[in-house]
Write a protein that holds these residues in place. Sequence first.
Motif, short mmCIF file in Angstrom:
data_model
loop_
_atom_site.label_atom_id
_atom_site.label_comp_id
_atom_site.label_asym_id
_atom_site.label_seq_id
_atom_site.Cartn_x
_atom_site.Cartn_y
_atom_site.Cartn_z
N ARG A 30 -24.37 6.72 17.06
CA ARG A 30 -24.39 7.10 15.63
C ARG A 30 -24.35 8.61 15.48
O ARG A 30 -23.65 9.15 14.60
CB ARG A 30 -25.64 6.53 14.95
N SER B 89 -21.41 10.74 13.65
CA SER B 89 -21.79 11.67 12.58
C SER B 89 -21.29 13.06 12.90
O SER B 89 -20.88 13.82 12.00
CB SER B 89 -23.31 11.66 12.41
N ASN C 3 -20.85 12.29 7.27
CA ASN C 3 -21.56 11.14 6.71
C ASN C 3 -20.61 10.02 6.28
O ASN C 3 -21.02 9.07 5.62
CB ASN C 3 -22.42 11.56 5.53
#
Length: 631
Positions: free
Chosen positions: A594, A598, A603
């Motif tokens: 993740r 990112s 986002n």
Amino acid sequence: MVKLNRFIQFNDETIDANLLLLYERLGRALADADYLELTERKLFEFQPKEGIVSISVFWRHRSQEFIHAGRLSDVYLLTAGFWKHFSVSDWLRFRSRYESHPLQKFAEELLLMLEEFRLMDAVEKERPGTSKAFLIRRQLLLSFHRDRLLSNSNKAFIADALLNQLFITLHEGLLTDTHTIEWNLPISQIMMIAGYATDAKTTSEMALLAERIVFMVEELIENDLVHQYYAVGDAISEKTTVFHYHEGMSDAEKGEEEPKETVEEIFRTWHRESESESGVHLEYELEHGRAGRGDGSSSTEGNENAEIQETGKGQSEGNVSSKWSDEERTLPGKKSNRKTAGHDFGKEHVNVVYEEQAIEAVRDDTNMDKLLNWREKQKPHVRSFVEEMKKRIELKEDARRNRLMKGRLSTNLTTLLVDERPRPFYRKNIPSEKLDAVFGLLVDGSASMMDKLDETKKAVLLFHDVLRKLSVQHEISSYFEDANYASKDIQPNMFGLMHTFEDRQKDDGLTILSFETNEDNRDGFAIRWMTRRLLVRTEKHKFLLVFSDGEPSAFGYDRNGILDTREAVLEAEKKGVSVIHLFLSSEEPTEDQRALFSMMFGNKSASSQSVEQFTDQTLRILRKLLTIVVG
């Protein structure tokens, strides 16, 4: 594309792409050189041939404040200090003097340490805002050299220990305690000489101090440095500062063979050469013959009856075919659509050769059955989604345009009395039934997608059917790099077109089902390619979706792929193209994954917990994006 965990965790560490881009842009501004690139290496240093400056990994594994300040101090020193205020000619003279000296490394690193001390002070005076970063730098480096001083003295690494002691003395003053170590050196006199560094203003003055210190210890220290503390001068040599031309060129390009005086001049010269030419000049000495004139002394008279022994063909693309498969080269009547990326798609892709090729639909029973079955299952979702979007369009409030010269008469007629030129009319805007948006979808075509290929096709098919029903223009393409033929000189890439803007509302369901996986993936390049195609469209809202299952992986792209992808995303966003990423995985992503997504996509990255949820996530993304379009 999925990244394997390395045995050593340190090798898995990556610097935040956003931060690295921030440091890079700061360095470009300070050096006034928009071509500079920035990386992270063991020690902070220059790489003129590649146009790269590197910050040090020394600052890692500390508090965020210290990491940021340490890296900033490296950028300040490299691009505001050494860039203009370090004398290359003095450095080369110093290096040549100690080229065969038994304490060569000690002498060179001593001068660089003295220059670091001088340039920190110079930059701080020129730019007072750098003082906080340099204060933290001094604190951390003093702590490091104190620890190393005891360790090196205990191991009898005298040259290393002396360098540690000199750093402490430079930054703490002559009152530094030197009695904790039993020196068999005239340490007081050495420290006294080091104290004169506060008054030195040039590289040559620092070189004189270094020479005096080396002269005092060269008979007393047997072994040179064991560890390396500075690499900033390693790449500044005769090979990078003096360009060698053919003998006939010295007059035609007089002056170019002269040594450069500053690091800035070296970088700009290498950049100018790399922009105007391509090939081996990036690795070897430059050899030119652009303006030479022959005297005809070695000419041979022609013979019209001579046999042709050799033929040649212009344009380098003619040799590219050898890097592709035999099947591709032997297809009858096939015209080559290969294009070279050059410098238009970023420095990481200079040697990329790419081709855009429509995927041929496989009309067999298996694909036909899959298409009918999948569409039947997705039909309720597509129908409800399309109806929802149409209702949103219908319910959109009509906007009024007031103060017009003609149209409907307004109920507020005070403008007739107050205004010199009254405009009492208004009109209602009729909302368009057509959504003012365009979509581009990139599908990772790397080999790691094989175990989730069917679920990926379902998600792409849903994307295609929804946008067709809403009459929204879109383009779908896979992307991959042919790893079998990729080399340092050429990296063949392919875009498999499943549906293009020219196809409009054409049903390309079978083409989508005919998509297959291949080799590696070069994400930053693919994003720039699709961004270019979207920018020529006239629609107001432009969206670029990326379906992938991990980080970029291609020839020579592993180290810089993450940063290059992030830069490609930022470039697209700056031009008005919104980039959205969907992580395709058979299991829920880890925290590290993740964080990686990112880092690359900001986002705007979504993921699913299983392959069965690919279509649900696709529908959710489309709902959010089309809601923005409807307004």
